[in-house]
Scaffold this active site. Structure first.
Site, short mmCIF file in Angstrom:
data_model
loop_
_atom_site.label_atom_id
_atom_site.label_comp_id
_atom_site.label_asym_id
_atom_site.label_seq_id
_atom_site.Cartn_x
_atom_site.Cartn_y
_atom_site.Cartn_z
CD GLN A 12 -36.92 13.91 36.16
OE1 GLN A 12 -35.74 14.23 36.26
NE2 GLN A 12 -37.41 12.82 36.72
CG ASP A 34 -37.69 24.74 28.15
OD1 ASP A 34 -37.57 24.13 29.23
OD2 ASP A 34 -37.19 24.33 27.08
CB ILE A 35 -34.20 26.25 24.70
CG1 ILE A 35 -33.50 26.68 23.41
CG2 ILE A 35 -34.36 24.72 24.73
CD1 ILE A 35 -32.02 26.33 23.38
CE1 TYR A 141 -25.84 17.21 35.26
CE2 TYR A 141 -25.18 15.56 36.87
CZ TYR A 141 -26.10 16.48 36.40
OH TYR A 141 -27.29 16.65 37.07
N1 SER Z 1 -30.12 12.51 37.46
C1 SER Z 1 -28.85 13.09 37.13
C2 SER Z 1 -28.14 12.32 36.10
O1 SER Z 1 -28.26 11.12 36.12
C3 SER Z 1 -27.98 13.18 38.35
O2 SER Z 1 -28.00 14.44 38.84
O3 SER Z 1 -27.44 12.87 35.32
#
Ligand code: SER
Length: 313
Positions: A12, A34-35, A141
């Site tokens: 993105q 890119d992969i 994350y």
């Molecule tokens: N846009 C991301 C996510 O929602 C946040 O860094 O994972």
């Protein structure tokens, strides 16, 4: 930045950043990787190489062969996908990052990687979230993002690598869809507004998160990378936001153009829990003070542009 290697260039951020960097620094000076390899301007309009970021040797070889002086490392899994596949997220997000930092150290490159509002957690102050505050994220994350910030600062302090980063909010764009993020609803709502004049949100009413329009995010990356290092008290990473919105705010902004637009809710408990663990509104004042961060698009201006561009698309 003169000769730049990008990872995750078909994602993105990457797809639009590649085009922007090629227009600023020249097509031949932006090596996109890119992969995957798709039929995209990223592949056709300048140097492109297939690269899995967990392949340290190949990353180093591509960087060395092209004499790059800057690495922009974007390849990563987003929050909701990382929650489904936590071990894969650790291996890809951290493995890719350490390979990119090592390449930057060995070849003496400037370095950028995005962090996120996901680096914060439920014990972080929810409003005007300060630049320096409690960071105890409860998602894989978020764990990756905090670890990445610390590792990037370590490479600066220990090895003198010029590492810089931004804690991005949800990024809204019309070119390439995000995938597997918690903030993706704020992109989907515009696509659905054009297609169906209606949207069912997986994020609940009243749930605020920070957002930013992609042109502001791209400019922020360039401005931070071009900033005078003597002015930077922070490095990894700066809070940046353009707006704090809930789904109903996006719907109201859409109704200015499409008065009958309909919003309803079918909340996804996993993504809702992630959203609730993040701040409502972060404070970008350190970025403004240290390198002049500025967002040009608020919700109304972004909505007008998104609807316009998606209609054409
Ligand atoms: N846009 C991301 C996510 O929602 C946040 O860094 O994972």
């Amino acid at each position: 930045m003169k000769k730049i290697l990008l990872t995750g260039a078909l994602g993105q951020i990457g797809s639009e950043l590649t085009a922007k960097l090629r227009s600023v620094y020249g097509s031949d000076n932006v090596i996109a990787t890119d992969i995957r390899e798709t039929d995209s301007h990223v592949v056709h309009n300048g140097p492109f190489e297939k690269l899995d970021v967990t392949d340290a040797e190949k990353m180093f070889d591509i960087a060395k062969k092209n004499n790059v002086d800057t690495i922009i490392h974007l390849a990563a899994l987003l929050s909701a996908t990382a929650e489904k596949k936590p071990l894969l997220a650790w291996n890809l997000n951290m493995g890719g990052l350490v390979n990119a930092l090592e390449t930057a150290r060995e070849l003496d490159c400037q370095f950028f990687t995005p962090s996120s509002i996901g680096a914060f957690g439920p014990t972080t102050p929810k409003n005007s979230t300060p630049q320096d505050t409690i960071m105890r994220p409860t998602t894989m994350y978020g764990v990756n993002k905090v670890s990445g910030e610390l590792l990037s600062d370590y490479y600066f302090q220990k090895f003198g690598v010029d590492t810089r980063g931004l804690r991005f909010p949800g990024l809204i764009s019309y070119e390439t869809l995000p995938g597997g993020g918690t903030t993706d609803y704020a992109v989907e709502i515009y696509y659905e507004a054009i297609k169906n004049n209606a949207y069912t949100s997986y994020i609940g009413e009243g749930t605020h998160m920070d957002m930013m329009y992609m042109p502001d995010a791209l400019q922020a990356i360039i401005d931070l990378m071009e900033a005078d290092p003597s002015k930077l008290e922070h490095r990894n990473s700066f809070n940046v936001s353009a707006m704090s919105i809930a789904p109903e705010d996006a719907a109201s902004a859409i109704r200015v153009h499409q008065p009958d637009f309909k919003l309803d809710y079918d909340v996804d408990p996993v993504r809702q829990a992630i959203a609730e663990s993040w701040p409502d509104a972060i404070d970008s004042s350190a970025a403004k003070a240290e390198w002049g961060f500025k967002a040009n698009f608020d919700l109304a201006k972004m909505t007008a542009d998104m609807l316009d561009k998606l209609k054409t698309k």
